[in-house]
Scaffold this active site. Sequence first.
Site, PDB file in Angstrom:
ATOM      1  N   PRO A  44       0.917  -0.755   0.007  1.00 34.76           N
ATOM      2  CA  PRO A  44       0.021  -0.056  -0.317  1.00 34.76           C
ATOM      3  C   PRO A  44       0.741   1.323   0.094  1.00 34.76           C
ATOM      4  O   PRO A  44       0.535   2.104  -0.534  1.00 34.76           O
ATOM      5  CB  PRO A  44      -0.793  -0.291   1.647  1.00 34.76           C
ATOM      6  CG  PRO A  44      -0.516  -1.718   1.978  1.00 34.76           C
ATOM      7  CD  PRO A  44       0.549  -1.522   0.957  1.00 34.76           C
ATOM      8  N   GLY A  99      12.618   5.908   1.652  1.00 35.50           N
ATOM      9  CA  GLY A  99      12.283   4.712   2.453  1.00 35.50           C
ATOM     10  C   GLY A  99      12.352   3.165   1.023  1.00 35.50           C
ATOM     11  O   GLY A  99      12.158   3.802  -0.274  1.00 35.50           O
ATOM     12  N   CYS A 100      11.776   2.278   1.035  1.00 32.60           N
ATOM     13  CA  CYS A 100      12.493   1.174  -0.148  1.00 32.60           C
ATOM     14  C   CYS A 100      11.666  -0.394   0.160  1.00 32.60           C
ATOM     15  O   CYS A 100      11.604  -0.696   1.511  1.00 32.60           O
ATOM     16  CB  CYS A 100      13.872   0.665  -0.104  1.00 32.60           C
ATOM     17  SG  CYS A 100      14.484  -0.488  -1.338  1.00 32.60           S
ATOM     18  N   HIS A 142      16.169   6.951  -7.320  1.00 30.46           N
ATOM     19  CA  HIS A 142      16.123   5.543  -6.175  1.00 30.46           C
ATOM     20  C   HIS A 142      16.548   4.070  -6.901  1.00 30.46           C
ATOM     21  O   HIS A 142      16.813   3.186  -7.579  1.00 30.46           O
ATOM     22  CB  HIS A 142      14.912   5.453  -5.314  1.00 30.46           C
ATOM     23  CG  HIS A 142      14.456   4.475  -4.664  1.00 30.46           C
ATOM     24  ND1 HIS A 142      15.682   4.586  -3.145  1.00 30.46           N
ATOM     25  CD2 HIS A 142      14.884   3.604  -5.098  1.00 30.46           C
ATOM     26  CE1 HIS A 142      14.931   3.438  -2.431  1.00 30.46           C
ATOM     27  NE2 HIS A 142      14.955   2.737  -3.607  1.00 30.46           N
ATOM     28  N   GLU A 143      15.342   4.819  -8.259  1.00 31.32           N
ATOM     29  CA  GLU A 143      14.867   2.843  -9.514  1.00 31.32           C
ATOM     30  C   GLU A 143      16.087   2.365 -10.313  1.00 31.32           C
ATOM     31  O   GLU A 143      16.309   1.501 -10.232  1.00 31.32           O
ATOM     32  CB  GLU A 143      14.126   3.535 -10.317  1.00 31.32           C
ATOM     33  CG  GLU A 143      13.135   3.501  -9.177  1.00 31.32           C
ATOM     34  CD  GLU A 143      12.191   2.818  -7.751  1.00 31.32           C
ATOM     35  OE1 GLU A 143      13.074   1.675  -8.130  1.00 31.32           O
ATOM     36  OE2 GLU A 143      12.148   2.901  -7.011  1.00 31.32           O
TER      37      GLU A 143
HETATM   38 ZN    ZN Z   1      14.128   0.326  -3.428  1.00 29.90          ZN
END
Ligand code: ZN
Length: 175
Positions: A44, A99-100, A142-143
């Site tokens: 979510p 966050g990841c 980030h990606e």
């Molecule tokens: Zn990540």
Amino acid sequence: MKKILQKDEPLLRKKSEEVNPADIQSERIQKIIRDMKEAMRGEPDSAAIAAPQIGELVRIFVVSKTILPKKEGVERDDLVFINPRITKRSKKKHTIEEGCLSVRWLYGDVERFEKVTVEAYNERGERVVYGASGLIAQAFQHEIDHLDGILFIDKAKNLRDLPPKKDEPKETKAL
Ligand code: ZN
């Protein structure tokens, strides 16, 4: 559903391979994209996902439609970026909480360019150029790090462990 790999998995540290543009429409690549969207949908707080997070070492990431700017009367779809390259960066950087999906449940402060432009192929094999700021620009950076085997915890300051609380949605999106 594909499992989202967690930070100690060695595959997350590998560099992903470019996709041959002629293979974008192949069942293999289209299935990876579907699996990425499904895995993202299962979390979510997710805002974006990169292929290595579901165990595929190909240079693809997806940005969730849930974080795209709303347009009146337009049904948004997730954005798919294949063989992405950052072609412009703002001079300014800022430090933001991150966050990841692969680093549950750590959060930390990461320095990112405020604005970036990405050039890539979309899921139909068309060239796309997308300039963004804010969370989308953060997700792009980030990606692309994921595609190079880099996790945000390599760069983050003030890492903190913040497991979810019942009935309290996460404010910071996971990437
Ligand atoms: Zn990540």
